[in-house]
Scaffold this active site. Structure first.
Site, PDB file in Angstrom:
ATOM      1  N   TYR A 109      77.914  13.795  38.193  1.00  0.00           N
ATOM      2  CA  TYR A 109      77.118  15.035  38.115  1.00  0.00           C
ATOM      3  C   TYR A 109      77.710  15.956  37.046  1.00  0.00           C
ATOM      4  O   TYR A 109      76.986  16.479  36.192  1.00  0.00           O
ATOM      5  CB  TYR A 109      77.116  15.701  39.492  1.00  0.00           C
ATOM      6  CG  TYR A 109      76.333  16.995  39.581  1.00  0.00           C
ATOM      7  CD1 TYR A 109      74.946  16.998  39.496  1.00  0.00           C
ATOM      8  CD2 TYR A 109      76.983  18.215  39.765  1.00  0.00           C
ATOM      9  CE1 TYR A 109      74.226  18.175  39.589  1.00  0.00           C
ATOM     10  CE2 TYR A 109      76.271  19.398  39.864  1.00  0.00           C
ATOM     11  CZ  TYR A 109      74.889  19.370  39.774  1.00  0.00           C
ATOM     12  OH  TYR A 109      74.185  20.550  39.865  1.00  0.00           O
ATOM     13  N   LYS A 159      76.138  17.536  33.473  1.00  0.00           N
ATOM     14  CA  LYS A 159      76.003  18.978  33.250  1.00  0.00           C
ATOM     15  C   LYS A 159      76.893  19.449  32.084  1.00  0.00           C
ATOM     16  O   LYS A 159      76.516  20.365  31.349  1.00  0.00           O
ATOM     17  CB  LYS A 159      76.334  19.744  34.532  1.00  0.00           C
ATOM     18  CG  LYS A 159      75.346  19.474  35.689  1.00  0.00           C
ATOM     19  CD  LYS A 159      73.920  19.942  35.401  1.00  0.00           C
ATOM     20  CE  LYS A 159      73.019  19.855  36.635  1.00  0.00           C
ATOM     21  NZ  LYS A 159      71.663  20.360  36.390  1.00  0.00           N
TER      22      LYS A 159
END
Ligand SMILES: NC(=O)c1ccc[n+]([C@@H]2O[C@H](COP(=O)([O-])OP(=O)(O)OC[C@H]3O[C@@H](n4cnc5c(N)ncnc54)[C@H](OP(=O)(O)O)[C@@H]3O)[C@@H](O)[C@H]2O)c1
Length: 269
Positions: free
Chosen positions: A153, A157
């Protein structure tokens, strides 16, 4: 937003931060909304509840033809006008690298980074033609600091933030502002933060989608470069740069484990 018709597109509008953003933008006079996500029934219900014209596109943004479908919809339903794109759709499937491997990294990159890049590529000509206009990319504080089991994740990002900074510099001359919003823990369907809300000692760090929606407004029509939500989460990002060894030690220690929460993505697997 200024008066006159202003078309704003919000991805991930069916729940959470996206729904809150649609509700926030709908308050501005002259707004027309384009709501994007996979669950059509939720988009239809939201559109019907808003005080402005709102159309929707039910599409999986990782599909190859998704960007062209969205662009064709804007041309057919809104005359090709587009003043704001909020790239908000995203998800997390928490796993260590040993468990999730490159498959989990790819899954995050496809939705949280590549789908954003491909949609922006398809819509940028419309935004330039309607300038002054704006893009807001919804990244995460996890795009500045990484913790155990959120590596895939965070990677997606971090990528989104680096690309956003560059696009901001490139599109300035074209009148397309590129804003960045980095939420911390926000209670939503995908990120329920149940473990944090259950304990009095951590409950206070969980915020609400409406706060992020306000930051998205500031970084889009308000033309601010970036915002953390809640604002004090910026301290973690600053600490990562100023005191890297200390920050790494803290974030890999036992106390950081109490900040680890289950996401809807991994519960569904
Ligand atoms: N909540 C937090 O704590 C937090 C913190 C930092 C960053 N963020 C970021 O904020 C953004 C919004 O998250 P949220 O908290 O509002 O979570 P959410 O309630 O789970 O919303 C995610 C949205 O993305 C849509 N979506 C997911 N996969 C999609 C796909 N393949 N194609 C099209 N749409 C898709 C979902 O709609 P459908 O299922 O209907 O497609 C939903 O509307 C995400 O980018 C997330 O990474 C959230």
């Amino acid at each position: 937003m200024a008066s006159g018709k202003r078309v704003a597109l919000v991805t991930g509008a069916s729940t959470g931060i996206g729904t809150a953003t649609a509700i926030r933008l709908a308050r501005e006079p002259g707004t027309e909304l384009v709501l994007v996500a996979r669950r059509e029934e939720l988009l239809r219900e939201l559109a019907a509840s808003l005080p402005c014209r709102a159309t929707h596109v039910a599409v999986d943004l990782t599909d190859a033809e998704a960007p062209q479908r969205v662009r064709a919809h804007i041309e057919a339903e809104h005359g090709g006008s587009l003043h704001l794109v909020v790239n908000n759709a995203g998800a997390a499937w928490r796993a260590s690298f040993a468990e999730g491997g490159s498959t989990n990294v790819r899954r995050h990159m496809e939705l949280n980074f590549e789908a954003v890049v491909r949609l922006t590529e398809a819509l940028l000509p419309l935004l330039r033609a309607c300038a002054p206009s704006a893009i807001v990319n919804v990244a995460s504080t996890a795009g500045r600091v990484a913790r155990a089991r959120t590596g895939s994740y965070s990677a997606s990002k971090f990528a989104l933030i680096g690309w956003t900074d560059s696009l901001y510099a490139e599109e300035k001359a074209n009148g397309v502002h590129v804003g960045l919003v980095m939420p911390g823990f926000i209670q939503t369907e995908g990120f329920p933060a149940t473990e944090l809300r259950e304990k009095a000692v951590t409950r206070w760090i969980v915020s609400k989608p409406a706060k992020v929606a306000e930051a998205i407004y500031e970084c889009g029509p308000g033309r601010k470069p970036e915002r953390y939500v809640p604002r004090p989460y910026a301290l973690a990002a600053h600490a990562r740069i100023l005191f890297p060894s200390l920050t790494r030690r803290v974030l890999s220690g036992g106390a950081a484990g109490s900040l680890t929460t289950k996401t809807a993505g991994e519960s569904a697997d």
